[in-house]
Design an enzyme around this catalytic site. Structure first.
Site, short mmCIF file in Angstrom:
data_model
loop_
_atom_site.label_atom_id
_atom_site.label_comp_id
_atom_site.label_asym_id
_atom_site.label_seq_id
_atom_site.Cartn_x
_atom_site.Cartn_y
_atom_site.Cartn_z
N ASP A 91 0.44 28.33 56.82
CA ASP A 91 1.42 28.11 56.01
C ASP A 91 2.74 28.86 56.58
O ASP A 91 2.84 28.66 57.64
CB ASP A 91 0.75 28.59 54.54
CG ASP A 91 1.48 28.26 53.79
OD1 ASP A 91 2.88 28.57 53.15
OD2 ASP A 91 0.96 27.34 52.77
N VAL A 92 3.51 29.50 55.78
CA VAL A 92 4.95 29.99 56.14
C VAL A 92 4.60 31.47 56.62
O VAL A 92 3.90 32.33 56.11
CB VAL A 92 5.79 29.91 54.98
CG1 VAL A 92 5.37 30.96 53.64
CG2 VAL A 92 7.01 30.24 55.40
N THR A 93 5.56 31.80 57.53
CA THR A 93 5.23 33.28 58.28
C THR A 93 6.80 33.36 58.67
O THR A 93 7.56 32.63 58.82
CB THR A 93 4.26 33.34 59.31
OG1 THR A 93 4.01 34.48 59.57
CG2 THR A 93 4.62 32.70 60.72
N HIS A 95 8.91 35.60 61.78
CA HIS A 95 8.99 36.06 63.17
C HIS A 95 10.41 36.82 63.30
O HIS A 95 11.07 36.09 62.85
CB HIS A 95 8.59 34.98 64.31
CG HIS A 95 7.46 34.27 64.28
ND1 HIS A 95 6.14 34.88 64.10
CD2 HIS A 95 7.42 32.94 64.44
CE1 HIS A 95 5.47 33.93 64.05
NE2 HIS A 95 5.95 32.74 64.31
N ALA A 161 -0.52 37.66 62.05
CA ALA A 161 -0.87 36.25 61.48
C ALA A 161 -1.24 35.70 62.83
O ALA A 161 -0.62 35.53 63.85
CB ALA A 161 0.31 35.98 60.81
N MET A 162 -1.98 34.39 62.50
CA MET A 162 -2.21 33.43 63.61
C MET A 162 -2.20 31.93 63.16
O MET A 162 -2.57 31.70 61.94
CB MET A 162 -3.70 33.80 64.11
CG MET A 162 -3.80 35.16 64.71
SD MET A 162 -5.43 35.06 65.34
CE MET A 162 -5.17 36.85 65.83
N GLY A 174 0.11 30.44 68.44
CA GLY A 174 -0.89 31.71 68.38
C GLY A 174 -0.79 32.62 67.44
O GLY A 174 -0.99 32.41 66.34
N PHE A 175 -0.38 34.05 67.90
CA PHE A 175 -0.12 35.00 66.80
C PHE A 175 0.92 35.84 66.86
O PHE A 175 2.04 35.85 67.64
CB PHE A 175 -1.33 35.97 67.32
CG PHE A 175 -1.27 36.65 68.88
CD1 PHE A 175 -0.52 37.89 68.67
CD2 PHE A 175 -1.55 36.09 70.01
CE1 PHE A 175 -0.16 38.33 69.95
CE2 PHE A 175 -1.40 36.75 71.03
CZ PHE A 175 -0.56 38.05 71.14
N CYS A 192 1.72 33.28 54.80
CA CYS A 192 0.86 32.64 55.05
C CYS A 192 0.05 32.07 53.68
O CYS A 192 -1.08 31.63 53.63
CB CYS A 192 -0.51 33.54 55.65
SG CYS A 192 0.13 34.38 57.15
#
EC number: 2.3.1.181
Length: 256
Positions: A91-93, A95, A161-162, A174-175, A192
C-alpha cells in the site's frame, strides 16, 4: 557460466538519491539481468543491492488504496515531499532522510524461485540488523515487514516496510528501514494500509541507533550470509561509476 557472477552481489552504497533516479536504475539493472538469462548460453550478471536514502517521497503500490494518503498531493508539496504511484506490491508508505532504503535486484533463478521465501529472507536480514543494535525485530502473521513489540513501550509497531515486484524471477523494489527517520511524516498516511498499528525507528528504540551509513554495513553482511553469496561493496563515486557502466544511467552525488 561464471561461477563468480553466479553468486556475487554488488552492494552499492549511494547516499541520497532521488526516487525517480533510483527507479530508473532499478529498471535498467532488472532489464540487464533478464537479458543475461535469456542469452544463449546464459551470461549471468552479478546481482545488485542498492542501498540509499531518498528525499521525502510517498509511494502507493499497485494494490494500494489512495484513501490511505490522508492529505492532498498539494499539501505534500508544501511539506517538501513528492508522490508516486508505482508497480510494487503493498500500500502507501513513506521514504525520506534517516531511512535506509534497499533495492535488491536479484535473479531468483540463481537462488530459489519462491517469492514468499524471498520476502522472509529480506525480513530475516532486517531482524538480524535490528539485533545488532539491541532491538528485537519480529514478524507478524499475515503482515509483511519487520515489527517491534508488543512490549512495555507499546503495541506492535513497524520498523521496516517491504514491497517487491518480480519479472521472470528478477526482483526490484525492496525494503525501507527506519533508522533516524522523522516519524511525523507518517502522520500524512495510513502506513502500509494498516490503521491499528504505529511505526517506529532504531532511534526511537535505542539510544545508539547509528546513522544510515553505519547500518549499511550489517545489512550488507547479513544479505551475503543469508543468500550464501560473495558480496563486493562499492561506496560513493565508485558505486556510481559501476552503475553508470552497467546501465548507462547517471547517478548524481548527493548535493550536486
Amino acid at each position: 557460466m561464471s561461477s563468480s557472477a553466479q553468486n556475487e552481489i554488488v552492494a552499492c552504497h549511494l547516499g541520497r538519491v532521488s526516487y525517480e533516479r533510483a527507479r530508473a536504475l532499478q529498471e535498467r539493472v532488472q532489464e540487464r539481468l533478464i537479458a543475461a538469462k535469456r542469452a544463449e548460453p546464459p551470461e549471468p550478471e552479478p546481482h545488485v543491492l542498492l542501498l540509499l536514502e531518498h528525499p521525502p517521497v510517498y509511494t502507493l503500490g499497485k494494490s494500494g488504496d489512495a484513501a490511505n494518503l490522508l492529505v492532498s498531493e498539494e499539501r505534500l508539496e508544501e511539506v517538501g515531499a513528492t508522490f508516486h504511484r508505482i508497480g510494487r506490491g503493498g500500500d502507501v508508505t513513506f521514504h525520506g532522510p534517516g531511512q535506509l532504503v534497499g533495492y535488491p535486484l536479484f535473479d531468483l533463478d540463481r537462488f530459489f524461485t519462491d517469492l514468499g521465501r524471498y520476502l522472509r529472507t529480506l525480513e530475516e536480514a532486517i531482524i538480524r540488523t535490528c539485533a545488532d543494535y539491541g532491538v528485537t525485530g519480529t514478524r507478524v502473521d499475515g503482515r509483511t515487514g519487520v515489527w517491534v513489540g508488543p512490549d512495555d513501550r507499546g503495541p506492535e509497531r513497524k520498523i521496516c516496510a517491504m514491497g517487491v515486484r518480480c519479472s521472470r524471477w528478477v526482483t526490484m523494489h525492496g525494503f525501507a528501514l527506519n533508522v533516524t527517520t522523522d516519524l511525523d511524516y507518517f502522520d500524512h498516511i495510513v502506513p502500509c494500509g494498516i490503521d491499528d498499528r504505529g511505526v517506529t525507528s532504531l532511534a526511537a528504540e535505542t539510544d545508539a541507533p547509528g546513522t544510515v551509513d553505519d547500518v549499511c554495513g550489517p545489512v550488507t553482511e547479513h544479505f551475503g550470509a543469508l543468500f550464501d553469496a560473495e558480496v563486493t561493496t562499492r561506496h560513493g563515486d565508485d558505486a556510481r561509476s559501476f552503475l553508470r557502466g552497467l546501465t548507462g544511467e547517471r547517478v548524481e552525488a548527493p548535493g550536486r
